[in-house]
Design a protein around this motif. Sequence first.
Motif, PDB file in Angstrom:
ATOM      1  N   LEU A 105       0.841  -1.188   0.000  1.00  0.00           N
ATOM      2  CA  LEU A 105       0.000   0.000   0.000  1.00  0.00           C
ATOM      3  C   LEU A 105       0.876   1.236   0.000  1.00  0.00           C
ATOM      4  O   LEU A 105       2.084   1.166   0.258  1.00  0.00           O
ATOM      5  CB  LEU A 105      -0.927   0.002   1.223  1.00  0.00           C
ATOM      6  N   CYS A 106       0.277   2.380  -0.277  1.00  0.00           N
ATOM      7  CA  CYS A 106       0.987   3.663  -0.245  1.00  0.00           C
ATOM      8  C   CYS A 106       0.462   4.489   0.927  1.00  0.00           C
ATOM      9  O   CYS A 106      -0.713   4.361   1.302  1.00  0.00           O
ATOM     10  CB  CYS A 106       0.773   4.437  -1.546  1.00  0.00           C
ATOM     11  N   THR A 107       1.321   5.322   1.478  1.00  0.00           N
ATOM     12  CA  THR A 107       0.886   6.163   2.592  1.00  0.00           C
ATOM     13  C   THR A 107       1.435   7.569   2.436  1.00  0.00           C
ATOM     14  O   THR A 107       2.499   7.778   1.838  1.00  0.00           O
ATOM     15  CB  THR A 107       1.355   5.571   3.942  1.00  0.00           C
ATOM     16  N   HIS A 108       0.680   8.522   2.961  1.00  0.00           N
ATOM     17  CA  HIS A 108       1.105   9.914   3.009  1.00  0.00           C
ATOM     18  C   HIS A 108       0.813  10.414   4.414  1.00  0.00           C
ATOM     19  O   HIS A 108      -0.306  10.262   4.910  1.00  0.00           O
ATOM     20  CB  HIS A 108       0.359  10.761   1.976  1.00  0.00           C
ATOM     21  N   LEU A 109       1.820  10.988   5.055  1.00  0.00           N
ATOM     22  CA  LEU A 109       1.666  11.465   6.421  1.00  0.00           C
ATOM     23  C   LEU A 109       1.944  12.963   6.478  1.00  0.00           C
ATOM     24  O   LEU A 109       2.901  13.455   5.876  1.00  0.00           O
ATOM     25  CB  LEU A 109       2.622  10.733   7.378  1.00  0.00           C
ATOM     26  N   TYR A 110       1.086  13.669   7.193  1.00  0.00           N
ATOM     27  CA  TYR A 110       1.306  15.088   7.464  1.00  0.00           C
ATOM     28  C   TYR A 110       0.905  15.325   8.911  1.00  0.00           C
ATOM     29  O   TYR A 110      -0.277  15.323   9.242  1.00  0.00           O
ATOM     30  CB  TYR A 110       0.492  15.977   6.523  1.00  0.00           C
ATOM     31  N   ALA A 111       1.906  15.499   9.773  1.00  0.00           N
ATOM     32  CA  ALA A 111       1.667  15.631  11.219  1.00  0.00           C
ATOM     33  C   ALA A 111       0.865  14.418  11.693  1.00  0.00           C
ATOM     34  O   ALA A 111       1.314  13.290  11.543  1.00  0.00           O
ATOM     35  CB  ALA A 111       1.001  16.954  11.550  1.00  0.00           C
ATOM     36  N   ASP A 112      -0.341  14.626  12.231  1.00  0.00           N
ATOM     37  CA  ASP A 112      -1.127  13.496  12.738  1.00  0.00           C
ATOM     38  C   ASP A 112      -2.185  13.027  11.744  1.00  0.00           C
ATOM     39  O   ASP A 112      -3.057  12.233  12.090  1.00  0.00           O
ATOM     40  CB  ASP A 112      -1.792  13.857  14.067  1.00  0.00           C
ATOM     41  N   ASP A 113      -2.124  13.502  10.489  1.00  0.00           N
ATOM     42  CA  ASP A 113      -3.037  13.032   9.453  1.00  0.00           C
ATOM     43  C   ASP A 113      -2.354  11.930   8.644  1.00  0.00           C
ATOM     44  O   ASP A 113      -1.239  12.118   8.147  1.00  0.00           O
ATOM     45  CB  ASP A 113      -3.442  14.174   8.508  1.00  0.00           C
ATOM     46  N   THR A 114      -3.006  10.800   8.533  1.00  0.00           N
ATOM     47  CA  THR A 114      -2.446   9.647   7.822  1.00  0.00           C
ATOM     48  C   THR A 114      -3.417   9.200   6.740  1.00  0.00           C
ATOM     49  O   THR A 114      -4.592   8.993   7.011  1.00  0.00           O
ATOM     50  CB  THR A 114      -2.193   8.472   8.791  1.00  0.00           C
ATOM     51  N   GLN A 115      -2.908   9.076   5.513  1.00  0.00           N
ATOM     52  CA  GLN A 115      -3.713   8.578   4.408  1.00  0.00           C
ATOM     53  C   GLN A 115      -3.077   7.307   3.869  1.00  0.00           C
ATOM     54  O   GLN A 115      -1.869   7.270   3.628  1.00  0.00           O
ATOM     55  CB  GLN A 115      -3.821   9.610   3.283  1.00  0.00           C
ATOM     56  N   VAL A 116      -3.857   6.281   3.716  1.00  0.00           N
ATOM     57  CA  VAL A 116      -3.401   5.008   3.157  1.00  0.00           C
ATOM     58  C   VAL A 116      -4.223   4.742   1.905  1.00  0.00           C
ATOM     59  O   VAL A 116      -5.456   4.825   1.937  1.00  0.00           O
ATOM     60  CB  VAL A 116      -3.575   3.851   4.158  1.00  0.00           C
ATOM     61  N   CYS A 117      -3.545   4.434   0.790  1.00  0.00           N
ATOM     62  CA  CYS A 117      -4.278   4.207  -0.452  1.00  0.00           C
ATOM     63  C   CYS A 117      -3.666   3.020  -1.192  1.00  0.00           C
ATOM     64  O   CYS A 117      -2.530   2.620  -0.945  1.00  0.00           O
ATOM     65  CB  CYS A 117      -4.267   5.451  -1.348  1.00  0.00           C
TER      66      CYS A 117
END
Length: 258
Positions: A105-117
């Motif tokens: 999977l791919c992930t993008h993190l910005y501070a405490d926001d986490t997106q997994v796609c």
Amino acid sequence: MAGILLALDRGDFAALALLDLSAAFDTVDHATLLRRLELSYGIRGTALSWLRSYLSERTQFVRSGSTSSRPAVLRYGVPQGSVLGPILFLLYTSDLIGVVARHWLCTHLYADDTQVCGMWLLLTKQVRWPTAYLCRRHCQVDGRQPTTVKRSQDLDPVMQLTTSGHQLPSLPFLICSSSVGPSSVVQDMGVWIYNGLTMSTHIIKVVAGCFALLQLRSVRRSLSHESFTRLVVALVLSLLDYCNGVLAGLPASQLSRL
């Protein structure tokens, strides 16, 4: 977003999970953080002792009127509003990227926001691993994503994306033992994403926000032309400019509304 577009170009279903953490900075375990700083980042000796001192012997209490509770020693959390707080939190959770990558999977993190796609089938089966990791780190993963729009219920933090004309599966996702159904619209970092990737929902929200701010005309007579112009530029044009890169390539019929 690039990975999602590539998946859709191949004709695959894609999925995006937005993992919102409750009071994320308050959940950092001091012992685990110090161990990670030493083992994963090689921080030892005086530097590690300084960070241990920075985190230890912090207390908090509750005050109501003239009455205060007894101070309680904090074993969790990094000071908010500090320079070190966000950095320590990122170091605390940075190995989440490796956990996600091991499950394709791919992930993008910005501070405490986490997106997994990733591909829809993979995310339905593998999203439990990053969420389980966050739970082990004492991070509380919300089953729903808060939104700034008043409605009967909050948005689900998972969306499925596909090209037009395809029927989307409706299987639920498992987020930290909570079953979460897919949503057609999610809000990510202030951008409204529709599962058809048309950006029509985002444009509707931006236009509505601009019209709400244009009620400023009621105070126009009380301000000079220069002051009123500055107010419009600061409040209205900033809303139009925010993340406007996501609108690139859209047809004129949509952009004309803006």
